[in-house]
Design a protein around this motif. Structure first.
Motif, PDB file in Angstrom:
ATOM      1  N   THR A  38       0.873  -1.189  -0.266  1.00 13.51           N
ATOM      2  CA  THR A  38       0.031  -0.058   0.187  1.00 13.51           C
ATOM      3  C   THR A  38       0.906   1.372   0.026  1.00 13.51           C
ATOM      4  O   THR A  38       0.437   2.214  -0.571  1.00 13.51           O
ATOM      5  CB  THR A  38      -1.018   0.152   1.281  1.00 13.51           C
ATOM      6  OG1 THR A  38      -0.291  -0.411   2.491  1.00 13.51           O
ATOM      7  CG2 THR A  38      -2.019  -1.028   0.988  1.00 13.51           C
ATOM      8  N   ARG A  39       1.970   1.301   0.726  1.00 11.24           N
ATOM      9  CA  ARG A  39       3.215   2.221   0.503  1.00 11.24           C
ATOM     10  C   ARG A  39       3.356   2.524  -0.980  1.00 11.24           C
ATOM     11  O   ARG A  39       3.384   3.796  -1.392  1.00 11.24           O
ATOM     12  CB  ARG A  39       4.257   1.968   1.452  1.00 11.24           C
ATOM     13  CG  ARG A  39       3.819   2.081   3.017  1.00 11.24           C
ATOM     14  CD  ARG A  39       5.182   1.658   3.716  1.00 11.24           C
ATOM     15  NE  ARG A  39       6.333   2.228   3.584  1.00 11.24           N
ATOM     16  CZ  ARG A  39       7.527   1.909   3.798  1.00 11.24           C
ATOM     17  NH1 ARG A  39       7.658   0.694   4.204  1.00 11.24           N
ATOM     18  NH2 ARG A  39       8.486   2.639   3.744  1.00 11.24           N
ATOM     19  N   LEU A  40       3.975   1.466  -1.742  1.00 14.28           N
ATOM     20  CA  LEU A  40       3.899   1.398  -3.109  1.00 14.28           C
ATOM     21  C   LEU A  40       2.895   2.213  -3.907  1.00 14.28           C
ATOM     22  O   LEU A  40       2.858   3.183  -4.659  1.00 14.28           O
ATOM     23  CB  LEU A  40       4.326   0.250  -3.738  1.00 14.28           C
ATOM     24  CG  LEU A  40       4.509   0.088  -5.101  1.00 14.28           C
ATOM     25  CD1 LEU A  40       5.657   1.155  -5.670  1.00 14.28           C
ATOM     26  CD2 LEU A  40       4.755  -1.211  -5.479  1.00 14.28           C
ATOM     27  N   ALA A  41       1.702   1.831  -3.606  1.00 15.77           N
ATOM     28  CA  ALA A  41       0.452   2.282  -4.328  1.00 15.77           C
ATOM     29  C   ALA A  41       0.201   3.786  -3.914  1.00 15.77           C
ATOM     30  O   ALA A  41      -0.102   4.463  -4.910  1.00 15.77           O
ATOM     31  CB  ALA A  41      -0.704   1.562  -3.727  1.00 15.77           C
ATOM     32  N   VAL A  42       0.429   4.147  -2.741  1.00 16.59           N
ATOM     33  CA  VAL A  42       0.260   5.680  -2.555  1.00 16.59           C
ATOM     34  C   VAL A  42       1.303   6.412  -3.083  1.00 16.59           C
ATOM     35  O   VAL A  42       0.805   7.453  -3.635  1.00 16.59           O
ATOM     36  CB  VAL A  42       0.237   5.573  -0.801  1.00 16.59           C
ATOM     37  CG1 VAL A  42       0.529   7.217  -0.568  1.00 16.59           C
ATOM     38  CG2 VAL A  42      -0.792   5.260  -0.052  1.00 16.59           C
ATOM     39  N   GLN A  43       2.434   6.020  -3.098  1.00 18.11           N
ATOM     40  CA  GLN A  43       3.594   6.671  -3.904  1.00 18.11           C
ATOM     41  C   GLN A  43       3.331   6.857  -5.361  1.00 18.11           C
ATOM     42  O   GLN A  43       3.696   7.689  -6.188  1.00 18.11           O
ATOM     43  CB  GLN A  43       4.827   5.954  -3.700  1.00 18.11           C
ATOM     44  CG  GLN A  43       5.279   5.972  -2.250  1.00 18.11           C
ATOM     45  CD  GLN A  43       6.561   7.013  -1.875  1.00 18.11           C
ATOM     46  OE1 GLN A  43       6.659   8.035  -3.062  1.00 18.11           O
ATOM     47  NE2 GLN A  43       6.967   7.089  -0.893  1.00 18.11           N
ATOM     48  N   THR A  44       2.798   5.863  -5.962  1.00 17.51           N
ATOM     49  CA  THR A  44       2.598   5.733  -7.484  1.00 17.51           C
ATOM     50  C   THR A  44       1.184   6.132  -7.756  1.00 17.51           C
ATOM     51  O   THR A  44       1.028   6.504  -9.021  1.00 17.51           O
ATOM     52  CB  THR A  44       2.938   4.231  -8.181  1.00 17.51           C
ATOM     53  OG1 THR A  44       1.896   3.474  -7.527  1.00 17.51           O
ATOM     54  CG2 THR A  44       4.336   4.072  -7.564  1.00 17.51           C
ATOM     55  N   GLY A  45       0.304   6.041  -7.002  1.00 19.35           N
ATOM     56  CA  GLY A  45      -1.177   6.526  -7.353  1.00 19.35           C
ATOM     57  C   GLY A  45      -1.873   5.359  -7.854  1.00 19.35           C
ATOM     58  O   GLY A  45      -3.051   5.392  -8.599  1.00 19.35           O
ATOM     59  N   ALA A  46      -1.402   3.985  -8.239  1.00 22.11           N
ATOM     60  CA  ALA A  46      -1.897   2.814  -8.765  1.00 22.11           C
ATOM     61  C   ALA A  46      -2.828   2.208  -7.722  1.00 22.11           C
ATOM     62  O   ALA A  46      -2.880   2.333  -6.634  1.00 22.11           O
ATOM     63  CB  ALA A  46      -0.815   1.567  -9.027  1.00 22.11           C
ATOM     64  N   PRO A  47      -4.205   1.719  -8.132  1.00 20.19           N
ATOM     65  CA  PRO A  47      -5.175   1.163  -7.355  1.00 20.19           C
ATOM     66  C   PRO A  47      -4.652  -0.227  -6.928  1.00 20.19           C
ATOM     67  O   PRO A  47      -3.641  -0.761  -7.416  1.00 20.19           O
ATOM     68  CB  PRO A  47      -6.471   1.059  -8.342  1.00 20.19           C
ATOM     69  CG  PRO A  47      -5.747   0.840  -9.584  1.00 20.19           C
ATOM     70  CD  PRO A  47      -4.380   1.843  -9.739  1.00 20.19           C
ATOM     71  N   VAL A  48      -5.409  -0.557  -5.635  1.00 22.39           N
ATOM     72  CA  VAL A  48      -4.993  -1.840  -5.261  1.00 22.39           C
ATOM     73  C   VAL A  48      -6.015  -2.903  -5.317  1.00 22.39           C
ATOM     74  O   VAL A  48      -7.107  -2.553  -5.301  1.00 22.39           O
ATOM     75  CB  VAL A  48      -4.699  -1.793  -3.660  1.00 22.39           C
ATOM     76  CG1 VAL A  48      -4.659  -3.111  -2.952  1.00 22.39           C
ATOM     77  CG2 VAL A  48      -3.595  -0.967  -3.239  1.00 22.39           C
ATOM     78  N   ILE A  49      -5.474  -4.016  -5.807  1.00 18.45           N
ATOM     79  CA  ILE A  49      -6.510  -5.198  -6.235  1.00 18.45           C
ATOM     80  C   ILE A  49      -6.040  -6.162  -5.164  1.00 18.45           C
ATOM     81  O   ILE A  49      -5.369  -6.876  -5.129  1.00 18.45           O
ATOM     82  CB  ILE A  49      -6.203  -5.783  -7.545  1.00 18.45           C
ATOM     83  CG1 ILE A  49      -6.053  -4.770  -8.850  1.00 18.45           C
ATOM     84  CG2 ILE A  49      -7.451  -6.677  -7.810  1.00 18.45           C
ATOM     85  CD1 ILE A  49      -7.547  -3.871  -9.016  1.00 18.45           C
ATOM     86  N   PRO A  50      -7.326  -6.458  -4.112  1.00 11.89           N
ATOM     87  CA  PRO A  50      -6.899  -7.466  -3.112  1.00 11.89           C
ATOM     88  C   PRO A  50      -7.679  -8.750  -3.663  1.00 11.89           C
ATOM     89  O   PRO A  50      -8.461  -9.059  -4.768  1.00 11.89           O
ATOM     90  CB  PRO A  50      -7.822  -7.015  -2.063  1.00 11.89           C
ATOM     91  CG  PRO A  50      -9.064  -6.255  -2.694  1.00 11.89           C
ATOM     92  CD  PRO A  50      -8.248  -5.601  -4.083  1.00 11.89           C
ATOM     93  N   ILE A  51      -6.668  -9.980  -3.632  1.00  9.43           N
ATOM     94  CA  ILE A  51      -7.150 -11.321  -4.028  1.00  9.43           C
ATOM     95  C   ILE A  51      -7.065 -12.225  -2.851  1.00  9.43           C
ATOM     96  O   ILE A  51      -6.202 -12.184  -2.036  1.00  9.43           O
ATOM     97  CB  ILE A  51      -5.950 -11.467  -4.949  1.00  9.43           C
ATOM     98  CG1 ILE A  51      -6.226 -10.705  -6.319  1.00  9.43           C
ATOM     99  CG2 ILE A  51      -6.475 -12.944  -5.865  1.00  9.43           C
ATOM    100  CD1 ILE A  51      -5.195 -11.005  -7.216  1.00  9.43           C
ATOM    101  N   ALA A  52      -8.295 -12.783  -2.588  1.00  8.80           N
ATOM    102  CA  ALA A  52      -8.389 -13.966  -1.831  1.00  8.80           C
ATOM    103  C   ALA A  52      -7.879 -15.389  -2.438  1.00  8.80           C
ATOM    104  O   ALA A  52      -8.655 -15.543  -3.545  1.00  8.80           O
ATOM    105  CB  ALA A  52      -9.722 -13.995  -0.917  1.00  8.80           C
TER     106      ALA A  52
END
Length: 262
Positions: A172-186
């Protein structure tokens, strides 16, 4: 019978990885990183196919429609990690090249590690945490810009079926730095391919893809808590037998009814 089939599958992996990895290392200086990636994915696809027929393991995917659309649409995949199975299947299932973030020790595995080192992925030295994260951000931003999705296992290591590891906020730190959305996968891989187990069991592994979670302007720790809550709730919905009942459990995360056999 499961033991015999499991050993045969291990033998099949060992026999096929040597020529495939050797070819990948020899090809690396002469072909594009994307072409080399898909060449290596063919080996992984072969192992998934072999597991289907030797071990009786099949895949079911929920939530295909949640994946971003577009050749350069960015995404950071954060997945539950119960076994080796998801590291095999996710490159086969995903429509974009994936860049795993992994510890550099994997590069020393004969043949497999050598081929892995020839791919455009992110290997880090866990002993140098500050430098490691800076490397993840620099390479992650470059990879996302060209349409490669970054994948991380926020628990850091494989966890037993029915257990919850400690979720770390690197993804999530990488996501915030790059602005990319996060996709959670179970992922319910522990039902068929238990952590560190030689003997596998036939059955269906479910991959449930959650809705993209925007990262812009978010706090990384708070964003990771949202990812963790969705994944763990979805795991209880998909594999309730693995979890002891607990009062006040949050409702399972919503998942699409759209399914596809893989």
């Amino acid at each position: 019978m499961n033991a015999l089939r499991s050993w045969l599958h291990l033998l099949f992996m060992g026999v096929t990885v040597v020529p495939w990895a050797t070819a990948a290392v020899l090809m690396a200086p002469f072909v594009s990183s994307e072409r080399l990636y898909w060449f290596c994915v063919r080996w992984v696809r072969l192992q998934v196919w072999a597991a289907r027929w030797m071990l009786g393991i099949r895949n079911e995917v929920i939530g295909w429609e949640h994946l971003p659309v577009g050749d350069t649409a960015p995404a950071i995949l954060l997945a539950k990690h119960q076994s080796t199975w998801e590291t095999f299947c996710l490159p086969v299932l995903m429509p974009h090249p994936l860049a795993f973030v992994f510890k550099k020790e994997l590069l020393y595995i004969p043949f497999f590690g050598w081929a892995l080192g020839s791919l455009d992925m992110i290997h880090i030295d866990r002993a140098k945490r500050a430098q490691a994260f800076q490397k993840v951000v620099e390479q992650g931003r470059r990879l996302l810009a060209k349409g490669t999705w970054v994948i991380m296992f926020p628990e850091g290591t494989r966890v037993e079926r029915g257990q919850r590891g400690q979720y770390k906020s690197g993804g999530t730190r990488l996501a915030v730095q790059t602005g990319a959305p996060v996709i959670p996968i179970a992922v319910t891989s522990g039902r068929c391919w238990p952590r560190r187990a030689i003997v596998k069991r036939p059955g269906t592994v479910v991959f449930s893809i959650g809705r993209p979670i925007p990262s812009v302007g978010r706090d990384p720790d708070e964003l990771m808590r949202e990812v963790e809550e969705w994944i763990e709730a979805e795991m209880r919905r998909l594999d309730p037998d693995a979890y002891a009942p607990a009062a006040g459990n949050p409702p399972a995360g919503a998942a699409s009814d759209e399914r596809r056999a893989a």
